[in-house]
Motif scaffolding. Structure first.
Motif, PDB file in Angstrom:
ATOM      1  N   GLN A   1       0.832  -1.209   0.000  1.00  0.00           N
ATOM      2  CA  GLN A   1       0.000   0.000   0.000  1.00  0.00           C
ATOM      3  C   GLN A   1       0.872   1.266   0.000  1.00  0.00           C
ATOM      4  OE1 GLN A   1      -2.699  -0.557   3.368  1.00  0.00           O
ATOM      5  NE2 GLN A   1      -4.224  -1.433   1.974  1.00  0.00           N
ATOM      6  N   PRO A   2       1.689   1.446  -1.034  1.00  0.00           N
ATOM      7  CA  PRO A   2       2.624   2.575  -1.058  1.00  0.00           C
ATOM      8  C   PRO A   2       1.938   3.927  -1.043  1.00  0.00           C
ATOM      9  CG  PRO A   2       2.464   1.552  -3.218  1.00  0.00           C
ATOM     10  CD  PRO A   2       1.741   0.649  -2.269  1.00  0.00           C
ATOM     11  N   HIS A   3       0.681   3.998  -1.452  1.00  0.00           N
ATOM     12  CA  HIS A   3      -0.061   5.257  -1.434  1.00  0.00           C
ATOM     13  C   HIS A   3      -0.577   5.594  -0.041  1.00  0.00           C
ATOM     14  CE1 HIS A   3      -2.894   2.024  -1.727  1.00  0.00           C
ATOM     15  NE2 HIS A   3      -3.961   2.794  -1.766  1.00  0.00           N
ATOM     16  N   ARG A   4      -0.396   4.678   0.921  1.00  0.00           N
ATOM     17  CA  ARG A   4      -0.866   4.896   2.284  1.00  0.00           C
ATOM     18  C   ARG A   4       0.256   4.740   3.306  1.00  0.00           C
ATOM     19  NH1 ARG A   4      -6.413   1.226   1.922  1.00  0.00           N
ATOM     20  NH2 ARG A   4      -7.495   2.547   0.380  1.00  0.00           N
ATOM     21  N   SER A   5       1.481   4.922   2.883  1.00  0.00           N
ATOM     22  CA  SER A   5       2.648   4.809   3.772  1.00  0.00           C
ATOM     23  C   SER A   5       2.759   3.425   4.394  1.00  0.00           C
ATOM     24  CB  SER A   5       2.588   5.883   4.869  1.00  0.00           C
ATOM     25  OG  SER A   5       2.599   7.169   4.309  1.00  0.00           O
ATOM     26  N   GLY A   6       2.446   2.409   3.597  1.00  0.00           N
ATOM     27  CA  GLY A   6       2.560   1.040   4.088  1.00  0.00           C
ATOM     28  C   GLY A   6       4.012   0.638   4.296  1.00  0.00           C
ATOM     29  N   PRO A   7       4.252  -0.460   5.024  1.00  0.00           N
ATOM     30  CA  PRO A   7       5.623  -0.891   5.318  1.00  0.00           C
ATOM     31  C   PRO A   7       6.274  -1.621   4.153  1.00  0.00           C
ATOM     32  CG  PRO A   7       4.071  -2.437   6.272  1.00  0.00           C
ATOM     33  CD  PRO A   7       3.242  -1.320   5.686  1.00  0.00           C
ATOM     34  N   ARG A   8       7.577  -1.626   4.144  1.00  0.00           N
ATOM     35  CA  ARG A   8       8.356  -2.348   3.127  1.00  0.00           C
ATOM     36  C   ARG A   8       8.593  -3.767   3.660  1.00  0.00           C
ATOM     37  NH1 ARG A   8      11.892  -1.085  -1.232  1.00  0.00           N
ATOM     38  NH2 ARG A   8      13.806  -2.325  -1.222  1.00  0.00           N
ATOM     39  N   THR A   9       7.583  -4.607   3.534  1.00  0.00           N
ATOM     40  CA  THR A   9       7.621  -5.908   4.189  1.00  0.00           C
ATOM     41  C   THR A   9       7.106  -7.044   3.320  1.00  0.00           C
ATOM     42  OG1 THR A   9       5.453  -5.421   5.153  1.00  0.00           O
ATOM     43  CG2 THR A   9       7.397  -4.979   6.529  1.00  0.00           C
ATOM     44  N   HIS A  10       7.093  -6.864   2.013  1.00  0.00           N
ATOM     45  CA  HIS A  10       6.604  -7.945   1.160  1.00  0.00           C
ATOM     46  C   HIS A  10       7.716  -8.462   0.263  1.00  0.00           C
ATOM     47  CE1 HIS A  10       4.138 -10.481  -1.256  1.00  0.00           C
ATOM     48  NE2 HIS A  10       4.346  -9.776  -2.354  1.00  0.00           N
ATOM     49  N   MET A  11       7.843  -9.789   0.201  1.00  0.00           N
ATOM     50  CA  MET A  11       8.874 -10.402  -0.629  1.00  0.00           C
ATOM     51  C   MET A  11       8.267 -10.916  -1.928  1.00  0.00           C
ATOM     52  SD  MET A  11      11.466 -13.577   0.165  1.00  0.00           S
ATOM     53  CE  MET A  11      12.666 -14.073  -1.094  1.00  0.00           C
ATOM     54  N   LEU A  12       8.947 -10.632  -3.032  1.00  0.00           N
ATOM     55  CA  LEU A  12       8.572 -11.151  -4.340  1.00  0.00           C
ATOM     56  C   LEU A  12       9.840 -11.372  -5.150  1.00  0.00           C
ATOM     57  CD1 LEU A  12       7.119  -8.243  -6.507  1.00  0.00           C
ATOM     58  CD2 LEU A  12       8.345  -7.888  -4.378  1.00  0.00           C
TER      59      LEU A  12
END
Length: 271
Positions: free
Chosen positions: A102-113
């Motif tokens: 959710q980069p438009h909502r200041s989400g965390p950098r916590t997803h791996m791909l």
């Protein structure tokens, strides 16, 4: 340059392929697609071990034992680390990446791909994004891919790639990733936050997600929602006495004590 030890030899490729019901395959774009779909369909996305405060960690031997040998599910780090190792063992070129949710909502950098190169093309492989991604996505600006009946697209801004889902009124950003390769410690740090921080979306409620073409089922807290690509959606409440059967229907197979412990910590959250 530091060499990253991903310990890919810890994965029994034959056992993994048996787990997802897929034959051996030489590297190709078609094989990547079928492996990706088989993985998503057969291995559940869930945070059961986080809720039970018993997560064994994300070292690859532990992940392989959990998802392959014990036929359990897991969340993004487990899914992606396992899939990356299998792809490399099969001969694919793989780069591990991290995304901001959710980069438009200041989400965390916590997803791996993963970025996977095969047949002269780059793809984003994302087997651990809950119930959202069934197939790999070509890494091309503006590409639109049908994901189990829901349109998704990739948009590039410099080195940043944003993955979006079509919703009423436009496109909703799901996550954004750059081209910086990661190291094992990067995922260890992110996993620690996701599995322990009180603000993590996974520490306070049960989350189980399953995806197949045209239908997504997700249990969040005590609410089971079934959504269809046609636009229909139905939500029902799951009381503690029905929890075990609902989890089995979602392909989550636990031990008797785990089901009991989950009911104990699941019920108070509903009060």
């Amino acid at each position: 340059m530091i060499e990253d030890d991903w310990r890919i030899d810890a994965v029994d490729v034959d056992a993994y392929l048996d787990r997802i019901g897929h034959p051996h395959a030489a590297p190709s774009a078609a094989a990547l697609r079928s492996l990706h779909q088989a993985h998503v369909r057969r291995i559940p996305f869930d945070n059961v071990d986080v809720v039970l405060r018993q997560h064994p960690g994300i070292d690859l031997p532990v992940v392989a034992d959990k998802l392959v040998t014990r036929r359990r599910g897991g969340y993004c780090f487990e899914h992606a680390l396992l899939f990356a190792a299998v792809l490399e063992r099969l001969g694919f070129e793989v780069e591990r990446r991290m995304a901001r949710v959710q980069p438009h909502r200041s989400g965390p950098r916590t997803h791996m791909l993963l970025r996977v190169r095969v047949d002269g093309q780059d793809f984003l492989a994302d087997v651990g994004f809950g119930a959202g991604v069934l197939s790999p996505t070509p890494l091309r600006d503006g590409v639109v891919v049908d994901q189990a009946g829901w349109p998704h697209r990739l948009v590039r801004d410099g080195a940043l790639w944003t993955f979006e889902k079509r919703v009423d009124g436009g496109w909703e950003p799901l996550h954004a990733t750059d081209e910086l390769p990661q190291r094992p410690i990067d995922y260890e740090v992110a996993h620690h936050y996701v599995a322990t921080h009180p603000r993590s979306p996974f520490t306070g409620q049960l989350v189980v997600m399953r995806l197949d073409h045209g239908v997504v089922r997700h249990l969040v807290g005590d609410r089971l929602t079934v959504e269809r690509a046609s636009g229909e959606a139905e939500t029902t409440e799951v009381p503690p006495e029905r929890l075990e059967q609902v989890l089995r229907d979602l392909d989550v197979e636990l031990t008797g004590p785990e089901y009991a412990a989950l009911r104990e910590c699941y019920a108070p959250a509903r009060e």
